[in-house]
Design an enzyme around this catalytic site. Sequence first.
Site, PDB file in Angstrom:
ATOM      1  N   GLY A 159       2.898  -1.198   4.289  1.00 22.42           N
ATOM      2  CA  GLY A 159       2.823   0.224   3.952  1.00 22.42           C
ATOM      3  C   GLY A 159       4.215   0.767   3.697  1.00 22.42           C
ATOM      4  O   GLY A 159       4.806   0.562   2.640  1.00 22.42           O
ATOM      5  N   HIS A 176      -9.512   1.061   5.064  1.00 26.79           N
ATOM      6  CA  HIS A 176      -8.217   1.274   5.724  1.00 26.79           C
ATOM      7  C   HIS A 176      -8.421   2.245   6.891  1.00 26.79           C
ATOM      8  O   HIS A 176      -9.211   3.189   6.788  1.00 26.79           O
ATOM      9  CB  HIS A 176      -7.198   1.829   4.727  1.00 26.79           C
ATOM     10  CG  HIS A 176      -5.802   1.808   5.259  1.00 26.79           C
ATOM     11  ND1 HIS A 176      -5.347   2.749   6.150  1.00 26.79           N
ATOM     12  CD2 HIS A 176      -4.776   0.946   5.057  1.00 26.79           C
ATOM     13  CE1 HIS A 176      -4.089   2.453   6.466  1.00 26.79           C
ATOM     14  NE2 HIS A 176      -3.725   1.370   5.811  1.00 26.79           N
ATOM     15  N   GLU A 212      -5.333  -5.299  10.681  1.00 30.54           N
ATOM     16  CA  GLU A 212      -4.297  -4.285  10.904  1.00 30.54           C
ATOM     17  C   GLU A 212      -4.589  -3.550  12.215  1.00 30.54           C
ATOM     18  O   GLU A 212      -5.377  -2.598  12.233  1.00 30.54           O
ATOM     19  CB  GLU A 212      -4.316  -3.262   9.773  1.00 30.54           C
ATOM     20  CG  GLU A 212      -4.122  -3.852   8.399  1.00 30.54           C
ATOM     21  CD  GLU A 212      -3.577  -2.821   7.420  1.00 30.54           C
ATOM     22  OE1 GLU A 212      -2.433  -2.983   7.003  1.00 30.54           O
ATOM     23  OE2 GLU A 212      -4.275  -1.846   7.103  1.00 30.54           O
ATOM     24  N   ASN A 240       0.866  -1.184   0.000  1.00 28.37           N
ATOM     25  CA  ASN A 240       0.000   0.000   0.000  1.00 28.37           C
ATOM     26  C   ASN A 240       0.903   1.235   0.000  1.00 28.37           C
ATOM     27  O   ASN A 240       1.492   1.579   1.012  1.00 28.37           O
ATOM     28  CB  ASN A 240      -0.896  -0.019   1.246  1.00 28.37           C
ATOM     29  CG  ASN A 240      -1.736   1.234   1.375  1.00 28.37           C
ATOM     30  OD1 ASN A 240      -1.883   1.991   0.412  1.00 28.37           O
ATOM     31  ND2 ASN A 240      -2.288   1.464   2.556  1.00 28.37           N
ATOM     32  N   TRP A 241       0.983   1.894  -1.153  1.00 29.84           N
ATOM     33  CA  TRP A 241       1.873   3.059  -1.267  1.00 29.84           C
ATOM     34  C   TRP A 241       1.266   4.311  -0.638  1.00 29.84           C
ATOM     35  O   TRP A 241       1.940   5.325  -0.499  1.00 29.84           O
ATOM     36  CB  TRP A 241       2.175   3.349  -2.744  1.00 29.84           C
ATOM     37  CG  TRP A 241       3.127   2.386  -3.373  1.00 29.84           C
ATOM     38  CD1 TRP A 241       3.632   1.240  -2.828  1.00 29.84           C
ATOM     39  CD2 TRP A 241       3.693   2.493  -4.681  1.00 29.84           C
ATOM     40  NE1 TRP A 241       4.486   0.618  -3.721  1.00 29.84           N
ATOM     41  CE2 TRP A 241       4.542   1.371  -4.874  1.00 29.84           C
ATOM     42  CE3 TRP A 241       3.570   3.417  -5.725  1.00 29.84           C
ATOM     43  CZ2 TRP A 241       5.254   1.160  -6.057  1.00 29.84           C
ATOM     44  CZ3 TRP A 241       4.277   3.198  -6.896  1.00 29.84           C
ATOM     45  CH2 TRP A 241       5.112   2.082  -7.054  1.00 29.84           C
ATOM     46  N   LYS A 242      -0.008   4.265  -0.338  1.00 28.02           N
ATOM     47  CA  LYS A 242      -0.715   5.452   0.193  1.00 28.02           C
ATOM     48  C   LYS A 242      -0.490   6.644  -0.746  1.00 28.02           C
ATOM     49  O   LYS A 242      -0.398   6.446  -1.952  1.00 28.02           O
ATOM     50  CB  LYS A 242      -0.264   5.768   1.624  1.00 28.02           C
ATOM     51  CG  LYS A 242      -0.249   4.524   2.509  1.00 28.02           C
ATOM     52  CD  LYS A 242       0.019   4.834   3.947  1.00 28.02           C
ATOM     53  CE  LYS A 242       0.182   3.533   4.724  1.00 28.02           C
ATOM     54  NZ  LYS A 242       0.082   3.700   6.130  1.00 28.02           N
ATOM     55  N   SER A 294       3.557  -2.376  10.366  1.00 25.14           N
ATOM     56  CA  SER A 294       5.013  -2.322  10.554  1.00 25.14           C
ATOM     57  C   SER A 294       5.732  -3.608  10.140  1.00 25.14           C
ATOM     58  O   SER A 294       6.670  -4.051  10.820  1.00 25.14           O
ATOM     59  CB  SER A 294       5.340  -1.953  12.005  1.00 25.14           C
ATOM     60  OG  SER A 294       4.808  -0.672  12.305  1.00 25.14           O
ATOM     61  N   GLY A 342       2.450   1.994  10.872  1.00 21.04           N
ATOM     62  CA  GLY A 342       3.409   3.096  10.741  1.00 21.04           C
ATOM     63  C   GLY A 342       4.134   3.453  12.029  1.00 21.04           C
ATOM     64  O   GLY A 342       4.746   4.515  12.119  1.00 21.04           O
ATOM     65  N   GLU A 344      -6.820   4.637   7.925  1.00 24.25           N
ATOM     66  CA  GLU A 344      -6.602   6.061   7.602  1.00 24.25           C
ATOM     67  C   GLU A 344      -7.838   6.656   6.930  1.00 24.25           C
ATOM     68  O   GLU A 344      -8.144   7.838   7.118  1.00 24.25           O
ATOM     69  CB  GLU A 344      -5.353   6.213   6.716  1.00 24.25           C
ATOM     70  CG  GLU A 344      -4.079   6.002   7.533  1.00 24.25           C
ATOM     71  CD  GLU A 344      -2.892   5.489   6.740  1.00 24.25           C
ATOM     72  OE1 GLU A 344      -2.915   5.526   5.504  1.00 24.25           O
ATOM     73  OE2 GLU A 344      -1.926   5.035   7.385  1.00 24.25           O
TER      74      GLU A 344
END
Length: 252
Positions: free
Chosen positions: A234, A96, A168, A9-11, A213, A174, A98
């Site tokens: 990520g 997600h 997650e 997931n490159w965000k 992570s 992160g 976020e």
Amino acid sequence: MKKKIVIANWKLNGNKNFVKEFIHNINSENQKFFKNTKVIIAPPIIYIKYMSKKIHNKKISFASQNVDYNYQGAFTGEISPNMINEIGAKYIILGHSERRKNHFENNLLIAKKFFSVKKNKLIPILCIGETQEEKEKNLTKNIIQKQIDEIFLHCGNNAFHNTFIAYEPIWSIGTGENASPDDVNKIMKFIKNYIIKKSLYKKINLNLQYGGSVSPNNIKRIIEKKYIDGVLVGSGSLQYKNFLKIIQKCNV
Ligand code: PEP
């Protein structure tokens, strides 16, 4: 042996040069490194079409990081599942943490998206997980159950056949603090049994990913667990060498 699945997931990261370099690196890699691994990359959506045309490695597929549940109409700024299908992505990351936090996505909205994605023959990757506070209050299973139940309610007993769930824990995303592989394994077992119990089919094709992570240092201990089918990565997917190491270590 079932192939391990690594999702990147490159965000909101990358640009034209980053994408070109990534494509160059992947294309010059010996494909034996991907022997027992399936890789799904979720770059920002505007790069998917270009990447899917230029990457030769057949083990790599693409995912969108989001979608709207509407198919067409007056929904400014949105992109529909059928449009995502057309640009060469097969998978869609949904819910997600976020997006739940920054875009106020709740379980009902996510369930509507899930329905729409499946109707368009795309594969949802549903993200679920608890906050630090919920973990401390021992609420992990309740939270996960609620996130799953809303999907069943909206999409029926067969909802999870041919899908992915990414567990997650929010406190591990992160932060550099991955959840203990043993704990994750227990949660995955719980998720699998819970879904099978509520499903019409007793043998469902459900892939369980861990996200939080993941790095070359911890991937081996995570991936060897019975109920973990793969990982969602990520920040660890943004440096090519790092990402390749994660993939290689999944080739057990
Ligand atoms: C994620 O964004 O889903 C994720 C798992 O991020 P990271 O690997 O950086 O923790």
